[in-house]
Write an enzyme that holds these catalytic residues in place. Structure first.
Site, short mmCIF file in Angstrom:
data_model
loop_
_atom_site.label_atom_id
_atom_site.label_comp_id
_atom_site.label_asym_id
_atom_site.label_seq_id
_atom_site.Cartn_x
_atom_site.Cartn_y
_atom_site.Cartn_z
N GLY A 37 -36.12 -1.80 6.13
CA GLY A 37 -35.27 -0.90 6.92
C GLY A 37 -35.88 0.48 6.99
N ASP A 51 -31.08 -2.37 -3.99
CA ASP A 51 -31.35 -3.77 -3.69
C ASP A 51 -30.10 -4.58 -3.99
OD1 ASP A 51 -34.22 -5.60 -3.84
OD2 ASP A 51 -32.33 -6.56 -4.44
N ALA A 74 -28.76 -7.81 4.69
CA ALA A 74 -29.94 -7.72 3.84
C ALA A 74 -30.51 -9.10 3.62
CB ALA A 74 -29.55 -7.08 2.51
N ASN A 92 -34.06 -13.99 -2.25
CA ASN A 92 -33.34 -12.87 -1.61
C ASN A 92 -32.07 -13.34 -0.90
OD1 ASN A 92 -33.55 -9.91 -0.75
ND2 ASN A 92 -33.05 -10.99 1.12
N THR A 117 -26.93 -17.79 11.45
CA THR A 117 -27.97 -18.00 12.47
C THR A 117 -27.81 -19.35 13.17
OG1 THR A 117 -30.34 -18.42 12.72
CG2 THR A 117 -29.42 -18.87 10.58
N TYR A 141 -35.42 -20.82 5.93
CA TYR A 141 -34.59 -19.70 6.41
C TYR A 141 -33.19 -20.20 6.79
CZ TYR A 141 -32.56 -16.38 9.67
OH TYR A 141 -31.68 -15.55 10.31
#
Ligand code: UDP
Length: 328
Positions: A37, A51, A74, A92, A117, A141
């Site tokens: 970012g 984080d 994030a 993550n 998504t 992903y």
């Protein structure tokens, strides 16, 4: 003013949501590691550099503030990279996101809006895709996003965490002000790369695959303006504040364009000719991904306002030129 924690708020989609939240009378608090970012994207807004893996920092923010909802942007987003570095994505997008949930539950923050998504569908059996279609992601992903959706359902049942998961199709375009827009390193997305082929002498865009089962052989995607996505987040927030039930929505325009059609739209919007070459397919790309967003329209009252591909491309072009002028 209602305080909203926006993790990843200094990134592409997050920064557009932050801007819109402030315009609509909310107080966004950006929580971003600034790994991907940009502080410049959230100038004038409150920014906590951190984080989502940092439990103590999250708890500290939740304890000091009165956060009514968390919006989470994030996450890592590159499909190709997720196939090469799956652990980076699981760490993550899953493990650290679970840490965020742990902090939320500890501090009794019980509303969550999740960036999901179209990749949760994998190769769809039917288009336009509806939310109840089979979920079978074909890359790490997409799997990370589906896992979090599943966790959210469990947290809703166990801890009363109310959530709205928004399954984006192809986010594109930029705020018409030209102040914020898409900027990824490396850039992998089609529209910024076609624009790059116009702006940089040595760059030629590669069309990934010309033998798909579509009318011109290239992949069809549903491009949705980032401010229309932002608008859906505000509506989702209002639904959660009104104590509506947890839900999942697709967000797209319901119209698909081939890669060649996008390149042509760029040529029309810019009056310049993109430099194009043809290459092999990119692994993991389905032929056609087009959303049915009927559910978001009906239940959230959402209606895309910048639905035309030309408008989407024009705003991206405006941003791309401005950021190059600023040296970003
Ligand atoms: N694409 C392409 N060349 C590129 C980047 C993307 O042909 O350099 C194609 C890609 O195969 C897909 C479409 O453009 O069919 C949109 O890809 P993008 O990476 O922008 O978004 P995704 O669909 O992966 O979310």
């Amino acid at each position: 003013m209602k305080e909203i924690l926006v993790t990843g708020g200094a990134g592409y989609i997050g920064s557009h949501v932050v801007k819109m939240l402030a315009e609509r009378g909310y107080h966004p608090i950006v929580f971003d590691s600034l790994e991907n970012g940009f502080a410049e994207f959230v100038k004038g807004h409150e920014l906590v550099v951190g984080d989502i893996g940092d439990y103590d920092l999250l708890v500290d923010v939740f304890r000091k503030r009165k956060i009514v909802c968390v919006m989470n942007f994030a996450s890592y987003i590159a499909v190709g990279e997720s196939m090469q570095l799956p652990l980076k994505y699981y760490t993550n997008n899953v493990a650290k996101t679970l840490n965020l949930f742990r902090a939320m539950i500890e501090c009794e923050v019980k509303r969550f809006i999740f960036s999901s998504t179209a990749a949760v569908y994998g190769y769809p059996e039917k288009v336009p895709i509806q939310e109840d279609a089979m979920l079978f992601p074909i890359n790490p992903y997409g799997r990370t996003k589906l896992m979090i959706e599943q966790v959210l359902r469990d947290l809703d049942a166990a801890s009363g965490m109310k959530f709205i998961a928004l399954r984006y199709f192809n986010a594109a375009g930029a705020d018409p002000s030209g102040e914020i827009g898409e900027s990824h390193t490396p850039e992998t997305h089609l529209i910024p790369l076609v624009l790059r082929s116009i702006l940089e002498d040595e760059y030629t865009i590669t069309v990934f695959g010309t033998d798909y089962r579509t009318h011109d052989g290239t992949c069809i995607r549903d491009y949705i303006h980032v401010n229309d996505l932002a608008d859906a987040h505000i509506l989702a927030l209002e639904a959660l504040l009104a104590e509506k039930e947890s839900a999942v929505y697709n967000l797209g325009n319901g119209r698909g364009f081939t890669v060649r059609e996008v390149i042509d739209a760029v040529r029309r919007a810019t009056g310049k000719k993109p430099k194009v070459k043809e290459g092999p397919r990119r692994p993991g790309d389905p032929d056609v991904l087009v959303a049915s967003s009927e559910k978001a329209m009906k239940k959230l009252g959402w209606k895309p306002k910048m639905a035309e591909l030309e408008t989407i491309v024009e705003t991206a072009w405006n941003w791309e030129r401005q950021r190059r002028r600023k040296g970003w």
